[in-house]
Design an enzyme around this catalytic site. Structure first.
Site, PDB file in Angstrom:
ATOM      1  N   ARG A   1       2.702  -1.222   6.934  1.00 38.19           N
ATOM      2  CA  ARG A   1       1.858  -2.215   7.615  1.00 38.19           C
ATOM      3  C   ARG A   1       0.410  -1.989   7.194  1.00 38.19           C
ATOM      4  O   ARG A   1      -0.378  -1.412   7.927  1.00 38.19           O
ATOM      5  CB  ARG A   1       2.063  -2.111   9.120  1.00 38.19           C
ATOM      6  CG  ARG A   1       3.438  -2.655   9.540  1.00 38.19           C
ATOM      7  CD  ARG A   1       3.820  -2.257  10.937  1.00 38.19           C
ATOM      8  NE  ARG A   1       3.999  -0.813  11.025  1.00 38.19           N
ATOM      9  CZ  ARG A   1       4.389  -0.170  12.118  1.00 38.19           C
ATOM     10  NH1 ARG A   1       4.656  -0.848  13.221  1.00 38.19           N
ATOM     11  NH2 ARG A   1       4.522   1.136  12.107  1.00 38.19           N
TER      12      ARG A   1
ATOM     13  N   ASP B   1      -3.483  -2.200   6.379  1.00 40.81           N
ATOM     14  CA  ASP B   1      -4.616  -2.686   7.171  1.00 40.81           C
ATOM     15  C   ASP B   1      -5.413  -3.758   6.440  1.00 40.81           C
ATOM     16  O   ASP B   1      -5.228  -3.974   5.238  1.00 40.81           O
ATOM     17  CB  ASP B   1      -5.548  -1.504   7.497  1.00 40.81           C
ATOM     18  CG  ASP B   1      -4.990  -0.646   8.621  1.00 40.81           C
ATOM     19  OD1 ASP B   1      -4.535  -1.217   9.626  1.00 40.81           O
ATOM     20  OD2 ASP B   1      -5.019   0.597   8.486  1.00 40.81           O
TER      21      ASP B   1
ATOM     22  N   ARG C   1      -6.736   7.039   4.075  1.00 36.25           N
ATOM     23  CA  ARG C   1      -8.189   6.839   4.048  1.00 36.25           C
ATOM     24  C   ARG C   1      -8.927   8.005   4.708  1.00 36.25           C
ATOM     25  O   ARG C   1     -10.031   8.359   4.291  1.00 36.25           O
ATOM     26  CB  ARG C   1      -8.539   5.499   4.693  1.00 36.25           C
ATOM     27  CG  ARG C   1      -8.103   4.318   3.817  1.00 36.25           C
ATOM     28  CD  ARG C   1      -8.010   3.015   4.595  1.00 36.25           C
ATOM     29  NE  ARG C   1      -9.274   2.671   5.197  1.00 36.25           N
ATOM     30  CZ  ARG C   1      -9.424   1.716   6.125  1.00 36.25           C
ATOM     31  NH1 ARG C   1      -8.362   1.029   6.538  1.00 36.25           N
ATOM     32  NH2 ARG C   1     -10.609   1.467   6.630  1.00 36.25           N
TER      33      ARG C   1
END
Lengths: 260, 260
Positions: free
Chosen positions: B50, B52, B198
């Protein structure tokens, strides 16, 4: 007064091209306005290649003169601080005041990128011409080679334009397969007519699609008739790669293709 | 009913991420709406990752079931005809109806791209994190290697989130110099926490800038404390590269990085 030779990279998508227009963001207006803010007066910028709307650059060369005393590295920073992130000054060098970015250029190198895969790439849609069907790269390269030498390129100039001379000297002209689905056309010449590279590419693609044999290129060239050549390839595939000058102006590094 | 495994590429810039949101274009809504138009009823699509807002994919895998009888190659064409050019279905294969894109995934590979040059690149601004200062790539790679194995990655999960378990198995984690000014972080794991890649990259960059030694990574990991790790790296550098399944689901080709 000091005269500077700037090397520029820009993503031409969304820009109206080098030349200042009545509406839309041109690279010339962006650079001149950034320099004017720095110099406190109007500044005129001259480019080696007047790239059209949507065309990119990795090694455009621009000349401008400033009254304010500034070192080249500080000038790069000051201009970049005022330019949008789609346009970057990557190098600057002080040059003799006689420098003219276009008239002093010895040669320019353009690259045209074709993304040749059945399915278009989201990452190449802004930087290449998507052609889904098979292309005969060897035939395209044979046709491209025909253009080398001092020739009259009237057949490949923008329709309706009549420049003083349509004779140009092409030093290199070749088609090759790149990484993955990429096909590149590289051309070096002492000068280019408006739309010349894109009209050549449209003609090469006719050969690549086997609608015409490689020998057709010589016929089109000899005809000096724009209506004989292929379509004008779209601007997003075209990159001004570098501009060569004689030794006294050849100070700054030239661009490398970041997207390839 | 037939169940399909789709492989997707998308440029996440301007999209709100995989999951359907109240406003903005999500990849899920685009794919479900395209499939619904084809199937004449609502269709639910499930993704392996999923992603971002702003995150890209070269090998996202999506599962969906259709009532209409259609061959995989025709499905690719029909969906692409309805999707924007920032999203492409690059492959489709019919799979057993038990297929679940997320739960059946054996591993996922992400790549994070850093453009490490004094001057930002107009062509990389959408596809990499620009870092102007010097980065010690060898130190970053040493720190990245610390993450391999079955570990608790609570220190790297999105702030405020408490998943059932923050233990994941990282099979590969390394930093390398790529072409020109590119630095890439490649990581393979059986699953990822939200913002995990990240947050790892933000931590690696602290090491690269020599604000912390490579050994700091082990401390951060052991702390299980999000506040100890580095900043969350921006989304535009992140690419979901591929998703691996067990043999019976491993039909379709995985993506290759087009922008590198």
């Amino acid at each position: 007064m000091a005269t500077f030779k700037l090397t520029l990279e820009y993503d031409g998508g969304g820009l109206v091209g080098w030349q200042r227009q009545r509406s839309g963001a041109s690279i010339q207006a962006l650079v001149e306005d950034a320099a004017a803010a720095l110099d406190g007066r109007r500044v005129a910028a001259t480019a080696a290649g007047r790239t059209d709307a949507g065309v990119h650059a990795l090694g455009q060369v621009v000349g401008l003169a400033l009254e304010r005393a500034i070192e080249a590295p500080a000038l790069v920073k000051a201009l970049n601080a005022r330019l949008p992130d789609s346009v970057r000054v990557v190098a600057a060098a002080e040059v003799p005041s006689s420098f003219h970015a276009r008239f002093d250029a010895r040669s320019k190198t353009y690259r045209y990128r074709i993304w040749n895969a059945e399915i278009a790439s989201p990452f190449e849609r802004r930087y290449a011409w998507h052609i889904g069907g098979a292309l005969d790269v060897a035939a395209m390269d044979r046709a491209a080679g025909v253009l080398c030498g001092r020739r009259d390129f009237a057949a490949f100039q923008a329709a309706g334009r009549v420049p003083a001379s349509s004779v140009r000297h092409v030093m290199a002209s070749s088609v090759a397969r790149g990484e993955r689905s990429l096909i590149t056309y590289d051309v070096i010449a002492d000068g280019f007519l408006r739309h010349m590279v894109r009209n050549i590419v449209g003609t090469l693609v006719e050969v690549g699609r086997r609608r015409r044999p490689p020998e057709w290129m010589a016929e089109v060239l000899a005809s000096r008739d724009r209506s004989r050549a292929g379509q004008t390839a779209p601007p997003e595939g075209l990159f001004l790669m570098r501009v060569e000058y004689n030794a006294r102006f050849q100070a700054s590094p030239s661009g490398t293709l970041n997207v390839a």
